[in-house]
Enzyme design. Structure first.
Site, mmCIF file in Angstrom:
data_model
loop_
_atom_site.group_PDB
_atom_site.id
_atom_site.type_symbol
_atom_site.label_atom_id
_atom_site.label_comp_id
_atom_site.label_asym_id
_atom_site.label_seq_id
_atom_site.Cartn_x
_atom_site.Cartn_y
_atom_site.Cartn_z
ATOM 1 N N GLY A 73 -13.578 52.566 65.612
ATOM 2 C CA GLY A 73 -14.175 52.850 66.921
ATOM 3 C C GLY A 73 -14.478 54.345 66.983
ATOM 4 O O GLY A 73 -14.655 55.007 65.953
ATOM 5 N N PHE A 74 -14.480 54.887 68.211
ATOM 6 C CA PHE A 74 -14.830 56.303 68.363
ATOM 7 C C PHE A 74 -13.857 57.214 67.621
ATOM 8 O O PHE A 74 -14.269 58.164 66.957
ATOM 9 C CB PHE A 74 -14.832 56.679 69.849
ATOM 10 N N GLY A 75 -12.554 56.941 67.741
ATOM 11 C CA GLY A 75 -11.560 57.826 67.135
ATOM 12 C C GLY A 75 -11.530 57.692 65.620
ATOM 13 O O GLY A 75 -11.582 58.690 64.889
ATOM 14 N N GLU A 78 -20.207 49.914 87.285
ATOM 15 C CA GLU A 78 -21.462 49.753 86.540
ATOM 16 C C GLU A 78 -21.856 48.273 86.456
ATOM 17 O O GLU A 78 -23.040 47.934 86.601
ATOM 18 C CB GLU A 78 -21.314 50.389 85.153
ATOM 19 N N ASP A 124 -7.435 55.601 72.504
ATOM 20 C CA ASP A 124 -6.773 54.816 73.559
ATOM 21 C C ASP A 124 -5.368 54.357 73.178
ATOM 22 O O ASP A 124 -4.580 53.978 74.037
ATOM 23 C CB ASP A 124 -7.612 53.564 73.880
ATOM 24 N N GLN A 176 -14.714 60.645 74.717
ATOM 25 C CA GLN A 176 -14.644 62.051 74.304
ATOM 26 C C GLN A 176 -13.272 62.404 73.752
ATOM 27 O O GLN A 176 -13.162 63.114 72.751
ATOM 28 C CB GLN A 176 -14.952 62.961 75.506
HETATM 29 C C1 LIG Z 1 -16.882 48.551 79.074
HETATM 30 C C2 LIG Z 1 -16.406 49.920 78.725
HETATM 31 C C3 LIG Z 1 -17.104 51.033 79.200
HETATM 32 C C4 LIG Z 1 -16.683 52.313 78.869
HETATM 33 N N1 LIG Z 1 -17.396 53.373 79.337
HETATM 34 C C5 LIG Z 1 -17.047 54.622 78.964
HETATM 35 C C6 LIG Z 1 -17.832 55.737 79.361
HETATM 36 O O1 LIG Z 1 -18.844 55.590 80.055
HETATM 37 N N2 LIG Z 1 -17.439 56.969 78.934
HETATM 38 C C7 LIG Z 1 -16.336 57.163 78.158
HETATM 39 O O2 LIG Z 1 -16.031 58.286 77.769
HETATM 40 N N3 LIG Z 1 -15.559 56.126 77.798
HETATM 41 C C8 LIG Z 1 -15.884 54.871 78.168
HETATM 42 N N4 LIG Z 1 -15.119 53.801 77.777
HETATM 43 C C9 LIG Z 1 -13.866 54.055 77.043
HETATM 44 C C10 LIG Z 1 -14.116 54.307 75.570
HETATM 45 O O3 LIG Z 1 -15.010 53.358 75.051
HETATM 46 C C11 LIG Z 1 -12.770 54.264 74.845
HETATM 47 O O4 LIG Z 1 -11.947 55.270 75.383
HETATM 48 C C12 LIG Z 1 -12.943 54.478 73.356
HETATM 49 O O5 LIG Z 1 -13.689 53.422 72.781
HETATM 50 C C13 LIG Z 1 -11.595 54.580 72.648
HETATM 51 O O6 LIG Z 1 -11.821 54.793 71.296
HETATM 52 P P1 LIG Z 1 -10.773 54.283 70.223
HETATM 53 O O7 LIG Z 1 -11.260 54.787 68.903
HETATM 54 O O8 LIG Z 1 -9.399 54.627 70.651
HETATM 55 O O9 LIG Z 1 -10.870 52.698 70.266
HETATM 56 P P2 LIG Z 1 -12.116 51.731 70.141
HETATM 57 O O10 LIG Z 1 -13.392 52.472 70.239
HETATM 58 O O11 LIG Z 1 -11.846 50.626 71.085
HETATM 59 O O12 LIG Z 1 -12.013 51.185 68.648
HETATM 60 C C14 LIG Z 1 -10.952 50.387 68.219
HETATM 61 C C15 LIG Z 1 -11.357 49.725 66.916
HETATM 62 O O13 LIG Z 1 -10.204 49.132 66.340
HETATM 63 C C16 LIG Z 1 -10.495 47.815 65.910
HETATM 64 N N5 LIG Z 1 -9.226 47.064 65.991
HETATM 65 C C17 LIG Z 1 -8.457 46.889 67.080
HETATM 66 N N6 LIG Z 1 -7.336 46.213 66.766
HETATM 67 C C18 LIG Z 1 -7.405 45.969 65.429
HETATM 68 C C19 LIG Z 1 -6.551 45.311 64.504
HETATM 69 N N7 LIG Z 1 -5.361 44.796 64.858
HETATM 70 N N8 LIG Z 1 -6.945 45.221 63.212
HETATM 71 C C20 LIG Z 1 -8.136 45.746 62.812
HETATM 72 N N9 LIG Z 1 -8.978 46.389 63.654
HETATM 73 C C21 LIG Z 1 -8.614 46.502 64.942
HETATM 74 C C22 LIG Z 1 -11.569 47.343 66.867
HETATM 75 O O14 LIG Z 1 -12.341 46.296 66.294
HETATM 76 C C23 LIG Z 1 -12.375 48.621 67.098
HETATM 77 O O15 LIG Z 1 -13.409 48.757 66.155
HETATM 78 C C24 LIG Z 1 -15.515 52.504 78.086
HETATM 79 C C25 LIG Z 1 -14.811 51.394 77.617
HETATM 80 C C26 LIG Z 1 -15.260 50.111 77.920
HETATM 81 C C27 LIG Z 1 -14.490 48.924 77.401
#
Ligand SMILES: Cc1cc2nc3c(=O)[nH]c(=O)nc-3n(C[C@H](O)[C@H](O)[C@H](O)COP(=O)(O)OP(=O)(O)OC[C@H]3O[C@@H](n4cnc5c(N)ncnc54)[C@H](O)[C@@H]3O)c2cc1C
Length: 426
Positions: free
Chosen positions: A16-18, A174, A303, A320
């Site tokens: 994902g983003f991180g 939204e 997250d 971000q």
């Molecule tokens: C509908 C929605 C709207 C949003 N709008 C905004 C916005 O406008 N502005 C903003 O800043 N933030 C927004 N966010 C929040 C933002 O998207 C998250 O904070 C961000 O995606 C977190 O990044 P991450 O890398 O922690 O996790 P994620 O981007 O969620 O990535 C997690 C990844 O891990 C993978 N994964 C999870 N569990 C497993 C597992 N057990 N095994 C293998 N793979 C796994 C998933 O498939 C995914 O690819 C929004 C979120 C949602 C749901």
């Protein structure tokens, strides 16, 4: 005699983003990277609601992880598999595809919906986190209008044309705004027996106001914009029951065919498989350098991580933060492998945005507050800029221009999604 030594192996769970930013920060570093994700694509979650409300297609906001990382030579494998648990003592990640030993581990598995102990509500009120969720919501919303056109029963027609969104954060706002726009403009002249503007859209929020992460003046503006597209905002309203026919909110029952959940998230369950400190939402407590105190070769970002900022409050679960933390985790692994000390996380808050309907938004950018069309232009530019892939940016820019001038939503297809959450293990 060969003097070559094995390069340290970095396993990144979640693209994902991180996770993606962590991998990209390790470009050209003398490490071998293995990427694990349960899906084959990276999703731009802030635009999921546009897929859920038929404005964009799934491929506009997602890209295969393989293709994003194609140019990075030290990525040795991208595995589409479920991460099941971590054994930090043996330094092994257990997955559906078998055990994967690591020298450094980056956990970036994000969050999922939380129904506050009422998981039985999920089939009736889907949340929005993945493309599958978005397609399921799109199917339900469009099907409700189709069924309303068919039915002869007035009461059933009212139920079909009643939409409930639970949760007044940015996602709920939204979604509700887009539903208002669909019923008021997009579908307005397309049906013969019903008038889509009859649709009633409720946004329920338990707190005294919507959008708690925004200043109160902007939240008030957002409420006005929502009202203008026909959304009824009910604050101080707890939803106490959800079933297949509607909800109980406050002291009233609302018969509604479509109920959407935007009220709560909890961290992905992988933290629970280790003996590490978690907060109430299941997030893993990390050190300022984003590693776990007891396992310094495990970094947690986005997250799934919890770290307090200078104001004593945890950094918010937004893209971000995840991107900046991912970048630092990658850089810190690079430093460690070079024998240098890791650095602490410092967040650069670039602002907060939310959009309502076709051409309005609110923006709080470092204390500079903006509402209306100007804020919407800022929102538009930022989302196009951060989308992954030039092709996606071009397609989305074109779609938005089209729907802006034509009031149209091109992705109004009703398709089956094969939606099955039980396959997600943690
Ligand atoms: C509908 C929605 C709207 C949003 N709008 C905004 C916005 O406008 N502005 C903003 O800043 N933030 C927004 N966010 C929040 C933002 O998207 C998250 O904070 C961000 O995606 C977190 O990044 P991450 O890398 O922690 O996790 P994620 O981007 O969620 O990535 C997690 C990844 O891990 C993978 N994964 C999870 N569990 C497993 C597992 N057990 N095994 C293998 N793979 C796994 C998933 O498939 C995914 O690819 C929004 C979120 C949602 C749901």
């Amino acid at each position: 005699m060969s003097t070559s030594t094995r390069q340290p192996r970095v396993v990144v769970v979640g693209a994902g983003f991180g996770g993606l930013r962590a991998i990209q920060a390790l470009k050209n570093a003398p490490v071998q990277i293995i990427v694990v994700d349960r899906r084959n694509h990276h999703t731009f979650q802030p635009l999921l609601y546009q897929v859920a409300t038929a404005s964009l297609s799934p491929a506009d906001i997602a890209k295969p992880i393989r293709s994003i990382l194609r140019g990075q030579d030290n990525v040795r494998a991208v595995l589409m598999t479920e991460a099941l648990s971590v054994d930090p003592t043996e330094q092994i990640l257990h997955t559906d595809a078998g055990p994967i030993p690591y020298d450094y581990l980056v956990l970036a598995t994000g969050a999922r919906h939380s129904y506050f102990g009422r998981d039985d509500w999920e089939p009736y009120a889907p949340g929005l986190k993945t493309l599958e969720d978005a397609l399921e919501i799109r199917r339900r919303v469009l099907s409700a209008f189709e069924e309303a056109e068919r039915t002869e029963d007035d009461t059933e027609r009212d139920r079909l044309l009643t939409f409930v969104v639970i949760g007044g954060g940015p996602t709920g706002v939204e979604l509700a705004g887009a539903l208002g726009e669909i019923s008021r403009y997009t579908l307005a002249r397309e049906f013969d027996r019903i008038d889509p503007t009859w649709a009633r859209i409720f946004l329920f929020e338990a707190a005294p106001r919507i959008l708690p992460s925004f200043p109160e003046s902007l939240a008030r503006k957002a409420t006005t914009y929502l009202n203008q597209v026909g959304v009824q905002v009910r604050t101080d309203t707890f939803v106490t029951e959800v079933d297949d026919a509607g909800v109980v909110a406050g002291d009233r029952r609302f018969e509604a065919a479509t109920v959407l959940w935007a009220a709560g998230v909890a961290a992905s369950g992988i933290g629970k498989t280790m003996d590490v400190e978690l907060d109430r939402a299941g997030r893993i407590l990390v050190q300022p350098d984003l590693s776990i105190a007891t396992y310094p070769n495990i970094f947690v970002v986005g997250d799934l991580a919890v770290l307090d900022g200078p104001d004593g409050k945890p950094y918010p679960g937004v893209a971000q933060v995840a991107m900046q933390q991912g970048r630092l985790a990658g850089a810190n692994i690079r430093r460690r492998t070079a024998g240098q000390p890791a650095q602490a996380f410092h967040y650069q808050d670039k602002g907060n945005l939310a959009t309502i309907g076709r051409n309005r938004a609110i923006a709080d950018i470092r204390g500079f507050r903006l509402a209306g069309f100007g804020a919407w232009l800022v929102w538009l530019w930022i989302h196009i800029f951060f989308l992954i892939g030039f092709q996606n940016r071009l397609r989305v820019a074109f779609q938005w221009a089209w729907s802006y001038f034509r009031f149209d939503r091109g992705a109004r297809l009703i398709t089956s999604t094969g939606y099955d959450r039980t396959k997600e293990i943690v």
